[in-house]
Design a protein around this motif. Sequence first.
Motif, PDB file in Angstrom:
ATOM      1  N   ALA A 364       0.768  -1.200   0.037  1.00 26.70           N
ATOM      2  CA  ALA A 364      -0.182   0.027   0.222  1.00 26.70           C
ATOM      3  C   ALA A 364       0.854   1.256   0.052  1.00 26.70           C
ATOM      4  O   ALA A 364       1.995   1.084   0.116  1.00 26.70           O
ATOM      5  N   ALA A 365       0.150   2.485  -0.055  1.00 26.53           N
ATOM      6  CA  ALA A 365       0.934   3.722  -0.136  1.00 26.53           C
ATOM      7  C   ALA A 365       1.853   3.848   0.989  1.00 26.53           C
ATOM      8  O   ALA A 365       2.982   4.649   0.645  1.00 26.53           O
ATOM      9  N   GLY A 366       1.694   3.415   2.144  1.00 24.75           N
ATOM     10  CA  GLY A 366       2.593   3.858   3.216  1.00 24.75           C
ATOM     11  C   GLY A 366       3.986   2.985   3.369  1.00 24.75           C
ATOM     12  O   GLY A 366       4.734   3.088   4.180  1.00 24.75           O
ATOM     13  N   ASP A 404      -9.845  -4.188  10.013  1.00 25.42           N
ATOM     14  CA  ASP A 404     -10.463  -2.830   9.995  1.00 25.42           C
ATOM     15  C   ASP A 404     -11.690  -2.574  10.795  1.00 25.42           C
ATOM     16  O   ASP A 404     -12.649  -3.339  10.880  1.00 25.42           O
ATOM     17  N   ASP A 457      -5.337   3.224   8.962  1.00 22.14           N
ATOM     18  CA  ASP A 457      -5.534   4.300   8.154  1.00 22.14           C
ATOM     19  C   ASP A 457      -4.927   3.591   6.792  1.00 22.14           C
ATOM     20  O   ASP A 457      -4.040   3.456   6.510  1.00 22.14           O
ATOM     21  N   VAL A 458      -6.052   3.130   6.065  1.00 19.84           N
ATOM     22  CA  VAL A 458      -5.850   2.653   4.656  1.00 19.84           C
ATOM     23  C   VAL A 458      -5.020   3.516   3.898  1.00 19.84           C
ATOM     24  O   VAL A 458      -4.037   3.062   3.011  1.00 19.84           O
ATOM     25  N   SER A 459      -5.008   4.813   4.050  1.00 17.60           N
ATOM     26  CA  SER A 459      -4.450   5.539   3.223  1.00 17.60           C
ATOM     27  C   SER A 459      -2.864   5.782   3.558  1.00 17.60           C
ATOM     28  O   SER A 459      -1.996   6.273   2.630  1.00 17.60           O
ATOM     29  N   LYS A 460      -2.458   5.371   4.651  1.00 14.29           N
ATOM     30  CA  LYS A 460      -1.041   5.390   5.008  1.00 14.29           C
ATOM     31  C   LYS A 460      -0.557   3.938   5.328  1.00 14.29           C
ATOM     32  O   LYS A 460       0.615   3.909   5.715  1.00 14.29           O
TER      33      LYS A 460
END
Length: 467
Positions: A364-366, A404, A457-460
């Motif tokens: 993922a992005a992080g 989650d 935090d899915v975005s991180k």
Amino acid sequence: MKKSSLALGAVAALFAHAASALPAGDDRVYTADQNSNTVSVINPATNTLVGQIRLGNPRPDVLSPLYKGQINVHGMGFSPDHKTLLVVSNGSNSVTFIDTATNKVKGTTYVGRSPHEGFFSADGKEVWVVVRGEDYISVIDPVSFKETGRIQTGVGPGMVQFMPDNKLAFAVSSFTPQVDVIDVQSHKVIRKIDVVSPFSPFLQFTPDYKEVWMTHKDVGKVTRIDTRTQQVVGVIDTGFITNHLSFAKIGGKVLAYVTIGGENVVKVYTTDKDAKLIATIATGALPHGIWTSDDSSRVYVGLENGDGVEVIDTASNKVIAHIGGGQAPQALVYLSHVAGADGGAANLVARVNSDPLNIRLQAAAGGPADARGFVVSRNLGVVDALEVSLFKLKPQTAYSVYLDGQAAPVARFVTDAKGMSNGTAIGPLRELAAPDAASMATAAARIVVMEGNAAADVSKAVLVQAK
């Protein structure tokens, strides 16, 4: 008409030969089931589970100070006459001798810290068990079940096998980048062969014993050694989590079948001077142990995260059957003509475990772009076990695993020097462990892995559940 009859006769003869070559009803496939602490016994003629030999309690019911069963049933070997199955449990430091005709335990020997694999000498008079947590091989009398000596090796011997003349044995290591060549009669290491990696869990001889092939689980390679010159003659890049290997004679040629756990495949190579990849066979979750039937018509593959065995037809290089078995099978062996006259079901219990749920984690992005991982959810009765494996993250770094929607992590892990970590969380995770894999696959980021103690935090996130 006569020509047609001859042709039909030839076809009938061909089918009769093929039928006679298939596994017999008294042959057996055995797996060492690390989490359920069982030995699964499979009839390869029918591709069915006959039952399990229960050597201990399933996890986590092994933590009592009064617990007496075996823990982490892991390694396997057998006697030359196939009458005795050898089972190594690395959590209880034990070697169990099982009568293959009756499935009864004949004796148990306790050795040093964390044994891994064991095998009978070629003449059947000794059993050698590698004590991976230390630096020696334990020599055991298979009649009295007593340790009779120790053979000094490099740190962390991983497995040992014998040449058929019983003069030399080869031992690989799990912590030292070398192979020890041992004189069987004197019990002395007579040569050390340098190899590319310190972590080798498995070795196997080619059918003509001219080479020994060993796997390197940490770097995804296979090393080939000439048994006469005792020199490395080749290294093959095989793939992520290279576990075990086996050989089969197909159409007059010897092929190598290698389990690649991180890719969920078995790769098939030629054994020419320059080995070539000729097939990649998709399997279930995390293929580990592998063995070939005596006639080379079938290859049997244990699925560490699939809790069962798959059967490969070597003529087509396709999986033709799946058999449910014990939890987290590790070593696997095939033994011919061993089942007793009663059909081989004596002293077996019904399957003690249910099927697991497998979840793949993707970068993922992080986190690093090549980060990866997988999770296995197994029901343990009133609770569930969430087994987490993480790869290619930052070294020596803490990571938190969340379900989650939950504020607190279910587990925290610290990676090693290679950015890897593995561990188990136990708790009430019934919703996650439900067998409805289809709904799990469509749920967004049900599992989230965060660096340090950061909140989910899915975005991180560094890893999320693959869709």
